[in-house]
Motif scaffolding. Sequence first.
Motif, PDB file in Angstrom:
ATOM      1  N   ALA A 164       0.834  -1.199   0.000  1.00 43.54           N
ATOM      2  CA  ALA A 164       0.000   0.000   0.000  1.00 43.54           C
ATOM      3  C   ALA A 164       0.870   1.252   0.000  1.00 43.54           C
ATOM      4  O   ALA A 164       1.960   1.269   0.589  1.00 43.54           O
ATOM      5  CB  ALA A 164      -0.903   0.002   1.230  1.00 43.54           C
ATOM      6  N   ASP A 165       0.412   2.285  -0.669  1.00 41.36           N
ATOM      7  CA  ASP A 165       1.070   3.591  -0.578  1.00 41.36           C
ATOM      8  C   ASP A 165       0.675   4.235   0.751  1.00 41.36           C
ATOM      9  O   ASP A 165      -0.511   4.353   1.065  1.00 41.36           O
ATOM     10  CB  ASP A 165       0.624   4.500  -1.736  1.00 41.36           C
ATOM     11  N   GLY A 166       1.659   4.661   1.521  1.00 39.12           N
ATOM     12  CA  GLY A 166       1.354   5.324   2.787  1.00 39.12           C
ATOM     13  C   GLY A 166       0.817   4.352   3.819  1.00 39.12           C
ATOM     14  O   GLY A 166       1.178   3.164   3.845  1.00 39.12           O
ATOM     15  N   THR A 190      -5.427  -1.499 -13.459  1.00 36.19           N
ATOM     16  CA  THR A 190      -5.891  -0.238 -12.877  1.00 36.19           C
ATOM     17  C   THR A 190      -6.600  -0.468 -11.545  1.00 36.19           C
ATOM     18  O   THR A 190      -6.525   0.373 -10.648  1.00 36.19           O
ATOM     19  CB  THR A 190      -6.824   0.510 -13.860  1.00 36.19           C
ATOM     20  N   SER A 191      -7.264  -1.615 -11.387  1.00 38.15           N
ATOM     21  CA  SER A 191      -7.899  -1.930 -10.103  1.00 38.15           C
ATOM     22  C   SER A 191      -6.850  -2.036  -9.002  1.00 38.15           C
ATOM     23  O   SER A 191      -7.026  -1.503  -7.898  1.00 38.15           O
ATOM     24  CB  SER A 191      -8.685  -3.241 -10.198  1.00 38.15           C
ATOM     25  N   ILE A 192      -5.759  -2.713  -9.296  1.00 43.66           N
ATOM     26  CA  ILE A 192      -4.672  -2.849  -8.320  1.00 43.66           C
ATOM     27  C   ILE A 192      -4.040  -1.496  -8.033  1.00 43.66           C
ATOM     28  O   ILE A 192      -3.747  -1.156  -6.873  1.00 43.66           O
ATOM     29  CB  ILE A 192      -3.619  -3.850  -8.829  1.00 43.66           C
ATOM     30  N   GLU A 193      -3.841  -0.703  -9.064  1.00 43.95           N
ATOM     31  CA  GLU A 193      -3.210   0.615  -8.898  1.00 43.95           C
ATOM     32  C   GLU A 193      -4.040   1.514  -7.984  1.00 43.95           C
ATOM     33  O   GLU A 193      -3.508   2.158  -7.069  1.00 43.95           O
ATOM     34  CB  GLU A 193      -3.032   1.286 -10.264  1.00 43.95           C
ATOM     35  N   VAL A 194      -5.351   1.556  -8.213  1.00 47.38           N
ATOM     36  CA  VAL A 194      -6.213   2.398  -7.388  1.00 47.38           C
ATOM     37  C   VAL A 194      -6.229   1.899  -5.944  1.00 47.38           C
ATOM     38  O   VAL A 194      -6.152   2.688  -4.993  1.00 47.38           O
ATOM     39  CB  VAL A 194      -7.650   2.451  -7.957  1.00 47.38           C
ATOM     40  N   LEU A 195      -6.292   0.590  -5.763  1.00 50.40           N
ATOM     41  CA  LEU A 195      -6.312   0.027  -4.412  1.00 50.40           C
ATOM     42  C   LEU A 195      -5.056   0.404  -3.632  1.00 50.40           C
ATOM     43  O   LEU A 195      -5.128   0.851  -2.480  1.00 50.40           O
ATOM     44  CB  LEU A 195      -6.460  -1.499  -4.470  1.00 50.40           C
ATOM     45  N   LEU A 400     -17.091   5.080 -29.161  1.00 53.24           N
ATOM     46  CA  LEU A 400     -17.191   5.194 -27.716  1.00 53.24           C
ATOM     47  C   LEU A 400     -15.936   4.658 -27.030  1.00 53.24           C
ATOM     48  O   LEU A 400     -15.303   3.715 -27.512  1.00 53.24           O
ATOM     49  CB  LEU A 400     -18.395   4.399 -27.208  1.00 53.24           C
ATOM     50  N   GLN A 401     -15.603   5.253 -25.892  1.00 52.18           N
ATOM     51  CA  GLN A 401     -14.556   4.716 -25.042  1.00 52.18           C
ATOM     52  C   GLN A 401     -15.212   3.938 -23.911  1.00 52.18           C
ATOM     53  O   GLN A 401     -16.069   4.470 -23.195  1.00 52.18           O
ATOM     54  CB  GLN A 401     -13.691   5.841 -24.471  1.00 52.18           C
ATOM     55  N   LEU A 402     -14.823   2.685 -23.759  1.00 50.32           N
ATOM     56  CA  LEU A 402     -15.397   1.819 -22.731  1.00 50.32           C
ATOM     57  C   LEU A 402     -14.341   1.591 -21.659  1.00 50.32           C
ATOM     58  O   LEU A 402     -13.247   1.126 -21.952  1.00 50.32           O
ATOM     59  CB  LEU A 402     -15.830   0.479 -23.338  1.00 50.32           C
ATOM     60  N   LYS A 403     -14.675   1.899 -20.411  1.00 47.00           N
ATOM     61  CA  LYS A 403     -13.682   1.816 -19.349  1.00 47.00           C
ATOM     62  C   LYS A 403     -14.259   1.153 -18.095  1.00 47.00           C
ATOM     63  O   LYS A 403     -15.405   1.400 -17.722  1.00 47.00           O
ATOM     64  CB  LYS A 403     -13.163   3.213 -18.987  1.00 47.00           C
ATOM     65  N   HIS A 404     -13.438   0.359 -17.462  1.00 45.34           N
ATOM     66  CA  HIS A 404     -13.747  -0.153 -16.126  1.00 45.34           C
ATOM     67  C   HIS A 404     -13.691   1.034 -15.161  1.00 45.34           C
ATOM     68  O   HIS A 404     -12.944   1.994 -15.391  1.00 45.34           O
ATOM     69  CB  HIS A 404     -12.699  -1.208 -15.734  1.00 45.34           C
ATOM     70  N   PRO A 405     -14.496   1.037 -14.078  1.00 45.41           N
ATOM     71  CA  PRO A 405     -14.439   2.155 -13.125  1.00 45.41           C
ATOM     72  C   PRO A 405     -13.025   2.471 -12.648  1.00 45.41           C
ATOM     73  O   PRO A 405     -12.661   3.641 -12.486  1.00 45.41           O
ATOM     74  CB  PRO A 405     -15.320   1.668 -11.962  1.00 45.41           C
ATOM     75  N   CYS A 413      -7.353  10.752 -11.978  1.00 42.99           N
ATOM     76  CA  CYS A 413      -6.485  11.125 -10.858  1.00 42.99           C
ATOM     77  C   CYS A 413      -5.010  11.235 -11.258  1.00 42.99           C
ATOM     78  O   CYS A 413      -4.162  11.558 -10.423  1.00 42.99           O
ATOM     79  CB  CYS A 413      -6.623  10.107  -9.729  1.00 42.99           C
ATOM     80  N   GLY A 414      -4.708  10.947 -12.510  1.00 42.33           N
ATOM     81  CA  GLY A 414      -3.309  11.015 -12.977  1.00 42.33           C
ATOM     82  C   GLY A 414      -2.445   9.906 -12.440  1.00 42.33           C
ATOM     83  O   GLY A 414      -1.233  10.082 -12.232  1.00 42.33           O
ATOM     84  N   TRP A 415      -3.049   8.729 -12.216  1.00 42.86           N
ATOM     85  CA  TRP A 415      -2.299   7.603 -11.633  1.00 42.86           C
ATOM     86  C   TRP A 415      -1.820   6.603 -12.685  1.00 42.86           C
ATOM     87  O   TRP A 415      -1.286   5.562 -12.328  1.00 42.86           O
ATOM     88  CB  TRP A 415      -3.182   6.885 -10.622  1.00 42.86           C
ATOM     89  N   LEU A 416      -1.994   6.899 -13.947  1.00 43.30           N
ATOM     90  CA  LEU A 416      -1.525   5.981 -14.992  1.00 43.30           C
ATOM     91  C   LEU A 416      -0.214   6.477 -15.596  1.00 43.30           C
ATOM     92  O   LEU A 416       0.023   7.678 -15.665  1.00 43.30           O
ATOM     93  CB  LEU A 416      -2.581   5.848 -16.094  1.00 43.30           C
TER      94      LEU A 416
END
Length: 416
Positions: A164-166, A190-195, A400-405, A413-416
């Motif tokens: 985890a970050d922090g 991206t799910s792992i990155e956000v978590l 269309l752009q299709l994206k997972h949440p 959030c600029g996390w990619l």
Amino acid sequence: MSTNYPDIERHRAELDKCFTCGICHAVCPTYQLSRKERLSPRGRIVLLRRLLDGSIDSQDISGDAFDYCTLCYACQTACPAGVKTDLLFIAARKTIADSNGISGIKRRIFDTLENQKKTNSSVRLGSIAQKTLGNGVLQKLTKADIPTLRPRPFLQELQAEVQADGEKKCRVAFFLGCVSNYVDEKAATTSIEVLKRLGAEVVIPKAQVCCGAPAFNNGDFETARKLAIKNLHLLDDANVDYIVSPDATCGGAFSHEIPLLMEENDEYAQLAYRIKQKVIDWSSLVLEKLNPIFPDKSSGPVDISIHDSCHLTHAQGVHNKVRELLKLLPDVNIVEMNESTICCGFGGSFSSLYPEDAHKWTMRKLNNMVATGVTTVIIGSPGCIVQVKSTMEKDGKYSLQLKHPAEFIAERCGWL
């Protein structure tokens, strides 16, 4: 009273609840496509009643009566009598599979799923065949519509643990799912990155196998149990606070199908229940357990729409958690689409076995998406994303752009 079909007889009370009103017709994709009563939820229930009263035999029921069903369970949500069609239709598939056998292609797939090395090798060979022969030739050979496969399982590229970050808020087991592992990994990465960005320590059991939903949904309970037992032990040994998957189908399997599979075995029923208590869908985990405060790094206001996964909607009843989560992002406006909770046409094996009809139904979903006027649509299931993207590519006129949440959040959030 018939005793020849115990799996259906067990749910006779659900059959008795149905008063054949036909409200289910309005939400059933396969009835809307076929306009055949026997391919509607009501028609299937009538078939099962006739089976139990002895007026027909299981071999008298053609395979498509229950195979030709997306198992979306919109009928269950719509039913005013509360008939649990999930129990009935899976019991019917098992009964027919036990009586008539499972088709050759399904049998080969399910036998392969039991062995991770065999599955990985089969997918690699499939990927090579797609590149050398073309997907059209492969589809004719297998008689199934197969999405573009990764040459290497994504699970092999992942670390076993991501810190985890922090400050660590919780420890989470991450169940990848076959679509993320073998087709498109973006929802998983991206799910792992956000978590991790929000304080979750992520554990990725490397020996995980298919959740078993494909086998279970096609009546092969033996294979589904074998797969489930492997995963249940792995997840139990992970010593985590929560269990999450980027795929609503896999999350639904652990919270719904697998407990049903294990209910007659006390030891495994307890294990399945213990795991179920830790399973949470991805958006609910982020929203309720990580208490997110998202940085404002967006590039301005954006309108989005949301397609609601059938598993999140009708099996788990948490589809609105996606909306609650995305509303926390700055400058995001949600434009609701018509029929947002209606199946996209994926339906697991349905889209592979009936690709032309699945394509027709996905076009209905696409037209609803386009009617919102947005350019980005959020979809909580990688399988749905693959299905809708595939249809877009075949038609060629949609942009269309299709994206997972998770992908959408990470980008904003600029996390990619």
